[in-house]
Structures are given as structure tokens and as C-alpha cells.
Design an enzyme around this catalytic site. Structure first.
Site, mmCIF file in Angstrom:
data_model
loop_
_atom_site.group_PDB
_atom_site.id
_atom_site.type_symbol
_atom_site.label_atom_id
_atom_site.label_comp_id
_atom_site.label_asym_id
_atom_site.label_seq_id
_atom_site.Cartn_x
_atom_site.Cartn_y
_atom_site.Cartn_z
ATOM 1 C CG HIS A 125 2.806 2.373 4.291
ATOM 2 N ND1 HIS A 125 2.145 1.387 4.983
ATOM 3 C CD2 HIS A 125 3.886 1.779 3.714
ATOM 4 C CE1 HIS A 125 2.791 0.238 4.825
ATOM 5 N NE2 HIS A 125 3.852 0.444 4.067
ATOM 6 C CG ASP A 226 -2.587 0.890 7.463
ATOM 7 O OD1 ASP A 226 -2.382 -0.314 7.747
ATOM 8 O OD2 ASP A 226 -2.347 1.375 6.345
HETATM 9 C C1 DIR Z 1 3.658 2.070 -0.986
HETATM 10 C C2 DIR Z 1 2.966 1.260 0.096
HETATM 11 N N1 DIR Z 1 3.903 3.420 -0.542
HETATM 12 C C3 DIR Z 1 2.833 2.093 -2.271
HETATM 13 N N2 DIR Z 1 1.818 1.899 0.529
HETATM 14 C C4 DIR Z 1 0.931 1.418 1.445
HETATM 15 O O1 DIR Z 1 2.522 1.012 -2.777
HETATM 16 O O2 DIR Z 1 2.499 3.153 -2.752
HETATM 17 N N3 DIR Z 1 1.001 0.298 2.020
HETATM 18 N N4 DIR Z 1 -0.110 2.162 1.787
HETATM 19 O O3 DIR Z 1 0.171 -0.113 3.003
HETATM 20 MN MN MN Z 2 -2.400 3.078 4.943
HETATM 21 MN MN MN Z 3 0.092 1.222 5.812
#
Ligand code: DIR
Ligand code: MN
Ligand code: MN
Length: 306
Positions: A125, A226
Site C-alpha cells: 500500500h 511492511d
Molecule cells: C487502505 C489500506 N488503503 C486504507 N491501507 C493499508 O485502509 O486506507 N493497509 N495501509 O495495510
Molecule cells: Mn503500510
Molecule cells: Mn500495507
């Protein structure tokens, strides 16, 4: 090398609970010992305590645990700045919201050295939401927007002493981007390498080009790893698995190249959820990857081939 282990058991930035156990899992999986075996001096300072809570209310109703996240950001900014005075800090997450603080603190530390500061974001992400654009309200999706100085954090998060310039941020492994993030990234100077570009060019080519940019200006590099950067079949212990991640070999190659570069000043290990792990398998892999970054060789390589 002097290394500091810094526990950051934050879990409310993610959509499900469990990252709070991350620092314990890294300790149990033998992180300190693995680094000592490489000849490093390792001090584990224990876990950071968040700053006192203040009341906040944000107009985006999805946003949750804002006060807690701000309190952790304050404490981690200070801890990162303090502990990096004479050592390489490794931050044991905790969900990715910890990086709002760890990167802000490292940016302040590196600015004092007069060297440019860069961030390598290894993640499925982009974590580029603002408090306005996040739809899940999970604040682990916002740290890059915060530390790069995007609008919308003022009055909530601590003011940044040194924002990270967009041109100094590189992302590798990306395969899940929300529409609002995509639009903002297109207008930004951030370098985004998705999985397709790894498939087309190979991860070594992409990373070498980014490291060359850091090297060219005598910069220093913070690495934020991550767990979901990795292919879920080898790293199942994360709440946000996305298929098609980095393989075991790609991930170790990235870590070994980072070690060879001698540019890394600090490291985040984030999003490990031990509640979802299979007998510590993901924790152990993350420890191995950290060891690779700190000098362990998976293959016996006689020279510093890149
Ligand atoms: C998605 C998931 N873009 C959100 N984000 C992340 O919830 O804003 N998942 N960082 O690990
Ligand atoms: Mn992340
Ligand atoms: Mn992630």
C-alpha cells in the site's frame, strides 16, 4: 555498529487488533541475538510509552483513534530523534501508523547532519491518505501523507520540524492503491514502483536506481518494511494481505543491496500481527530480513556484487 531496538506496540491504526504483540514476537524470534551474531552491539530500550491523550474531533466520521495515534506520534518522534544520536534505531511495530513518528524524528536527526534524508517504503500500500480522504479511517493508511507534509494534519498531528521532500520518497511492492491516493500520487514527486514494474524490470534495477539517487547527494535512507510487502504465502501474519507480493528471494535481495549501499540510517518493521501467525513463521522471516539488511548473507557471495 550500534543498534537500538525500540518497541512501538501500536495497534489501533490497523483495522484489526494484534499488532500490539509485534515487539514481543520480534524479541521472542531472536532479533537481538541475530544482530549480535553479526558483530553488532545491540541495546533493547524496551517499549515507548505514548504521550498524554488530548481530545480531538475530526469532521471525517470514519477517522478513529485519532487522539491515540497523535499521542504515539509525539512520543515516537522524540524517541526516534533521541535514540538515533549515536546508533541505528530499529522500530518494532506496531502497525504502520508508527512511521508518522519514526520518520518525522529521523528527518529531524538527519537534518542536523546536513545530509539529505530519503525514505524507502516497502509495502503493498502507499499509505498516502490524509485525514480527509481515508475511507476506512484506519490511520496506518496515512503516515506518508503526514511526513511528506501534505495539508490536512495541522491542528491534529504535531507540526513537522522537517517534512520529507516527495522527490526523496521511493515506494516498491505497491499493489493496492485507493482512488484518492492514486490521484494525489499522480500530482506528487514520489517514485512509485508497483509489482508490475518489479515483474518487468526486476527489483534490483529499481532499487539500484533509487540508491544511486541517494548516493549522488550523500543522503541517508530510512527503510520502512511492511509485512504485506511480502507474498502472503510466505508471510501470512498481517491483517491486510494482498496476493502477488515480493518473494523470499526478492525480499532478501532488497535487504542485501540495502546493506551493501551503506546508506541506511534506520528501519521500521511494521504490521506484524502475531495473532495471525503460524508458529512464529512470519516473525522469524522478518527477523531474517532485518539480519540481511544488517549484513547477513543468504548466499555465499565472495564480492559485493549488486
Ligand atoms: C487502505 C489500506 N488503503 C486504507 N491501507 C493499508 O485502509 O486506507 N493497509 N495501509 O495495510
Ligand atoms: Mn503500510
Ligand atoms: Mn500495507
Amino acid at each position: 555498529m550500534d543498534i537500538r531496538l525500540i518497541g512501538a506496540p501500536l495497534q489501533i491504526g490497523a483495522g484489526q487488533l494484534g499488532c500490539e504483540m509485534g515487539p514481543s514476537a520480534y524479541r521472542i524470534a531472536g532479533l537481538a541475538r541475530a544482530l549480535e551474531d553479526l558483530g553488532h552491539r545491540v541495546v533493547d530500550i524496551g517499549n515507548v510509552t505514548p504521550a498524554p491523550l488530548r481530545e480531538f474531533c475530526h469532521p471525517n466520521p470514519a477517522v478513529h483513534h485519532l487522539a491515540e495515534t497523535v499521542a504515539w506520534t509525539e512520543a515516537l518522534t522524540e524517541a526516534a530523534y533521541r535514540e538515533s544520536a549515536a546508533a541505528v534505531p530499529i522500530f518494532l511495530g506496531g502497525d504502520h501508523a508508527i512511521s508518522a513518528g519514526t520518520v518525522a524524528g529521523m528527518a529531524r536527526r538527519v537534518a542536523e547532519s546536513g545530509r539529505p534524508f530519503f525514505v524507502l517504503w516497502l509495502d503493498a500500500h502507499t499509505d498516502y491518505h490524509t485525514l480527509e480522504t481515508t475511507r476506512s479511517g484506519n490511520l496506518h493508511g496515512t503516515p506518508v501523507a503526514y511526513f511528506s507534509g501534505r495539508d490536512g494534519f495541522a491542528g491534529y498531528f504535531p507540526p513537522l520540524s522537517h517534512a520529507v521532500p516527495e522527490e526523496n520518497i521511493g515506494m516498491i511492492g505497491i499493489r493496492s492503491v485507493d482512488p484518492a491516493e492514486r490521484a494525489a500520487l499522480e500530482d506528487s514527486g514520489i517514485t512509485v514502483h508497483d509489482m508490475r514494474s518489479i515483474d518487468e524490470h526486476g527489483v534490483a534495477v529499481l532499487l539500484r536506481a533509487f540508491l544511486a539517487r541517494v548516493q549522488a547527494v550523500n543522503g541517508l535512507l530510512h527503510v520502512s518494511l511492511d509485512v504485506d510487502f511480502l507474498e502472503p504465502s510466505i508471510a501470512p501474519a498481517v491483517g491486510t494481505t494482498v496476493p502477488g507480493g515480493a518473494t523470499f528471494r526478492e525480499a532478501h535481495l532488497v535487504m542485501e543491496m540495502l546493506h551493501d549501499s551503506e546508506l541506511v540510517c534506520s528501519l521500521d518493521l511494521v504490521e506484524l500481527n502475531p495473532f495471525l501467525d503460524e508458529r512464529g513463521r512470519t516473525a522469524t522471516l522478518m527477523v531474517d530480513l532485518a539480519a540481511s539488511l544488517m549484513g547477513k548473507r543468504v548466499m555465499d557471495r565472495p564480492t559485493r556484487a549488486g
